[in-house]
Every structure is written in C-alpha cells, then in structure tokens.
Scaffold this active site. Structure first.
Site, PDB file in Angstrom:
ATOM      1  N   LYS A 122       0.859  -1.182   0.000  1.00 42.81           N
ATOM      2  CA  LYS A 122       0.000   0.000   0.000  1.00 42.81           C
ATOM      3  C   LYS A 122       0.895   1.232   0.000  1.00 42.81           C
ATOM      4  CE  LYS A 122      -1.572   2.949   2.205  1.00 42.81           C
ATOM      5  NZ  LYS A 122      -1.480   4.452   2.044  1.00 42.81           N
ATOM      6  N   GLU A 182       9.767   1.266  10.785  1.00 43.26           N
ATOM      7  CA  GLU A 182      10.774   2.305  10.556  1.00 43.26           C
ATOM      8  C   GLU A 182      10.038   3.621  10.691  1.00 43.26           C
ATOM      9  OE1 GLU A 182      12.632   5.154   9.542  1.00 43.26           O
ATOM     10  OE2 GLU A 182      12.369   4.583   7.442  1.00 43.26           O
ATOM     11  N   CYS A 203      13.358  10.856   7.192  1.00 44.09           N
ATOM     12  CA  CYS A 203      13.475  10.517   8.611  1.00 44.09           C
ATOM     13  C   CYS A 203      14.922  10.570   9.073  1.00 44.09           C
ATOM     14  CB  CYS A 203      12.872   9.142   8.877  1.00 44.09           C
ATOM     15  SG  CYS A 203      13.560   7.838   7.849  1.00 44.09           S
ATOM     16  N   GLU A 228       9.991  16.369  14.638  1.00 50.06           N
ATOM     17  CA  GLU A 228      10.587  16.154  13.329  1.00 50.06           C
ATOM     18  C   GLU A 228      10.129  17.271  12.390  1.00 50.06           C
ATOM     19  OE1 GLU A 228      11.600  12.146  10.806  1.00 50.06           O
ATOM     20  OE2 GLU A 228       9.579  12.329  11.632  1.00 50.06           O
TER      21      GLU A 228
END
Length: 487
Positions: free
Chosen positions: A184, A260, A294, A391
């Site tokens: 997906k 992750e 990331c 982040e």
C-alpha cells in the site's frame, strides 16, 4: 503545467489496483487525485481501494504463497537481478515520475533510482545465501537441524517521501526470502509504485506474489488485513503515532512486525572538526530530499568554539540554493509535499523566533503556487523550542551550542527518537566514544549520509524496530525452524 512529454510518461503508468496479476478498478469506482506539489496541478487519478479490494489482494497473496516459497532461490534471485537492470535502464523515466508526484529535484530523484535499484541487486545475491545449520546435541543422543523458511504473506505500507526506495527496500528481501505481499503506497505518491509493479511483472514475478492497492481510506482498508489470521507480517515506514497504532492492531494476530518510524537526528560538530567538511556534511544531512527524510539532520549541536564559523558558512551555502519546480534546470530545492506540511514548518519556525532564535537565512514560505519553503538556518535556538523536539520534515536547520563532550551527548540523546545521529570530529578516540554513547540505531561519522543497501537501516526507542538492508534485512522475512532427529 506538465509538458507533453511529462503527460505522456504519466499516461504510461497503470492507474488501477494490481491484484492477482491483473489491473482492475476499485470495486466502487472511486479514485484519488495525484497532485504535482510544485504547481497544485492534478497529474492523474488512481483507483481508491475499498475494504473488499484489500481482502482480494490478500486472497491473491495467500493463494500464491506456497508456490512462491517453493520457487528455487536462484530463480527468485534472477528475477530481482532482472528488475535491477530494468530499473537502471529506465532510470530517467522513474526519476521524472518521482519528481512530478513528490517534488524533489531531478538530481535527487536520479539518486533515489540508483539507491532503490541497488536493493534488488543486493537481495538478488542474498536469495541464494539463506541457510541453516546441523549439529549434534551435547549428549550425543540426537541431531539438531535448523532451517530458515519464509514468514509468509506480508503487508507493506510505504511513505510518500521516497516512492521507489521505500518500496524496493521491503519488496527486495521479501521476494528473495519467498514471501508474497500486499503493498500500500502513500496516496500522495502512488505512481512510482504502480510503475514498479508493472516492471516487476515484466521481469517474471508470478501473479499474486506482488499485489498493489492504492487508497486514501488507509485505516479502513488496512486494519482488516492486519487483523486477518492469514497475514503473517506487517512492515511500515512512516510516523511514530501511526506506527504505534499499527503495532497495537498487529498484536491480535501476533504478527512479525518491522517499524521504521520518525526521527530527530542530532548533528554534532566538535571543536576539532574540519568545519568545511562539517558544512558539506550538513548540507547532505539536512537537504537530502528537501529535508523530508526521517534521516534528515533535525538539530545542529555545535561546539561554541566553532559555532560562529560553522553557522556563517552553513547559512552561505543554504542561501546559494535555488528553489523551484524540480524538473527545471538548476533547481536544487523543490516543494514540500502539500500545504499541511508547509504550514507545520512555518509554525515551527515562527515558534522558534518567538523564543529568541535568530534567522540567518530564509525563514518563510515562498512562491505564488505550490508548497515551497525557503532554505532556512536559525542560530541561538533554545533547546526547548519545538524545532528541537519535533521532526521538522523541511529545509530548516536550527543551531544550538555546547561546551563539553558530555553536554553534547546528553543533548543529542535527549529525545524519544533514536534513528540516526551524525558527528564530526578528527579525533579517533572521540569517534569511538561518541559512537558508543549515542542512543541511535545508526551513526554517521564525518559523513552526512548513512543510508546504504548493504548496511542495516533502522532505529531504537520510538524510531521503531527491525532492520532493512544489509545481511540483516532478509532475516526480517524468515522464520527459524528447529528439527530434532533421533539417529
């Protein structure tokens, strides 16, 4: 506006669901608009899968599992090798497709094609190196045999920021190990994965082994699959909050899980560092993928003795970048993925300013269309600013200072995340000491990029668990079986 050649490329990509080796529309006919983030223009529309479509994809993966697991490892490896060669041959098309749907400059996209294809080459070689062992029990009464077998049908949920590489990093080891899968991709950037599915079929992946469903109804469609007892593994790359929810859902069937998740990477510059080398590394660690990674450096911690020099040189380099549509010559910084992403970056920068940060360069959204934000460097950022806790996922570099090694390590580790850290120093003892003390799954010493298909990628703490790439990557798709044999 998209050029005629860009439109031709987009039109060549299948826009349906890929289930059991066949392209099909969504069962309710719904579609998702795919947007060019540089212009806001709709590039095309793809199928929007329903719960029934998701179940059909898992049905196909389950039906194909036994035959694919029994396929000789060499045959699986040869398919991956052909796929590596095919992606390499079509690098320009894949790069353009990624730039159109995600926004990164073409040079960045070409780099991702090289990186993403390499996972297929690496795991084509690992397919034939799956092995177990044979030994005699300590008392001599029995023989002990261990073997490695594929985990089984796997659900893969990939993010928008690396549309090719985040797919190949999961698909490669799964195919090598003998697992079937349902993939997906992110609804913002589905075209690259759909093109990849088409290519893998050409390269010999049998019907049902790889199934791809696009949907913006992600939670509704994914949760029934995660709770289905036939699914045996879930792998997800994305935000930590979503990852936590998926882990909770996976507990019902005790799935094998790889996560992750988010990062908050510190970039440490010690007093003995080569400042020019550190600035070069900072540009790579911060601006790769427009900062939408990331692994992007999120916090710059610089020794007070070199802070002024580093900040000035870093700001000069950032000021020299060119913002624009990634398809245009000379552009080095593309748009953020959407308006929501740009609004968050703006909010974080404004909050840091209010807390006393100094803007050395940039600091604002820009452009009359698309989702652009200026490359930005902020000095004197207090460590309680949200920029240091969250982040950023954008082209913004906040800088703070430290005076001792212990202070630097403490500040670096002061986060719930633990994906990657960077450190620049010319002292070997410090390299070793800092690498051991940093609470991160990966550490880059005197380099601004750590991602490598031959190395294990992954984090600790709230950055997730499991590893992708390297020798460790295929183990995520294998179960160990022990057989005791009486002689």
């Amino acid at each position: 506006m998209a050029t005629e050649s860009e439109k031709t490329l987009i039109d060549s990509v299948p826009t349906g669901l890929f289930i059991g080796g066949q392209w099909r529309d969504s069962s309710d006919g719904a579609t998702i608009k795919v947007e060019d983030p540089a212009t806001g223009e709709v590039l095309t529309e793809v199928a929007d899968a329903t719960v029934a479509d998701g179940t059909a994809a898992l049905d196909a993966a389950v039906a194909a599992q036994a035959d694919w697991a029994a396929t000789p490892p060499r045959d699986r490896g040869e398919i991956l090798r052909r796929a590596f060669e095919a992606i390499t041959a079509r690098a320009d098309d894949f790069a353009m497709l990624m730039t159109l749907e995600m926004g990164k400059p073409l040079a960045e996209s070409r780099g991702e094609v090289t990186y993403g294809a390499e996972f297929f080459r690496w795991f084509s070689e690992e397919a034939v190196r799956i092995h177990g062992r044979w030994s005699t029990a300590p008392n001599g009464a029995t023989r002990l045999m261990t073997m490695k077998q594929p985990v089984g049908p796997t659900l893969m949920i990939t993010p928008w920021n690396f549309p090719l590489a985040m797919g190949t990093r999961k698909i490669g080891p799964a195919l090598a190990a003998g697992c079937t899968m349902v993939v997906k991709p992110a609804s913002q950037t589905p075209l690259t994965m759909l093109a990849l599915a088409d290519l893998l079929t050409e390269c010999g992946v049998p019907a049902g082994v790889l199934n791809v469903i696009t949907t913006h109804r992600t939670g509704d469609v994914m949760e029934p699959l995660i709770r289905d007892p036939r699914l045996r593994k879930l792998t997800f790359t994305g935000s930590t909050p979503v990852g936590k929810a998926l882990v909770e859902q996976s507990a019902e069937q005790l799935l094998r899980v790889s996560m992750e998740l988010g990062g908050n990477a510190p970039f440490l510059v010690f007093g003995d560092a080569d400042v020019d080398k550190a600035v070069e590394g900072a540009m790579l660690a911060k601006m790769r993928n427009i900062g939408e990674a990331c692994t992007a450096a999120n916090r710059f911690l610089v020794h007070e003795s070199v802070a002024e020099e580093f900040s000035r040189k870093f700001a000069d380099r950032m000021a020299g970048l060119t913002v624009g549509r990634g398809t245009e010559d000379g552009v080095t910084v593309g748009p953020l993925i959407d308006d929501k992403a740009r609004a968050k970056v703006t909010e974080l920068v404004d909050e840091a300013r209010e807390k006393g940060a100094t803007v050395l360069v940039g600091g604002s959204a820009t452009g009359d269309r698309g989702y652009f934000f200026e490359p930005t460097v902020l000095a004197d950022v207090p460590t309680d600013a949200r920029l240091f806790r969250e982040e950023i996922f954008g082209p913004v570099a906040p800088i703070s200072t430290f005076s001792t090694d212990d202070e630097a390590i403490a500040k670096a580790n002061d986060t719930e995340y633990g994906l990657v850290a960077y450190a620049f120093t010319e002292n070997l003892s410090r390299m070793i000491r800092v690498s051991e003390a940093l609470e991160f799954g990966m550490v880059g010493i005197n380099q601004g990029i750590v991602s490598n298909p031959s190395a294990p990628f992954g984090g600790v703490k709230h950055s997730g668990f499991g590893r992708e790439g390297g020798f460790e990557g295929i183990e995520e798709y294998l179960e160990t079986k022990y057989v005791g044999i009486a002689p």
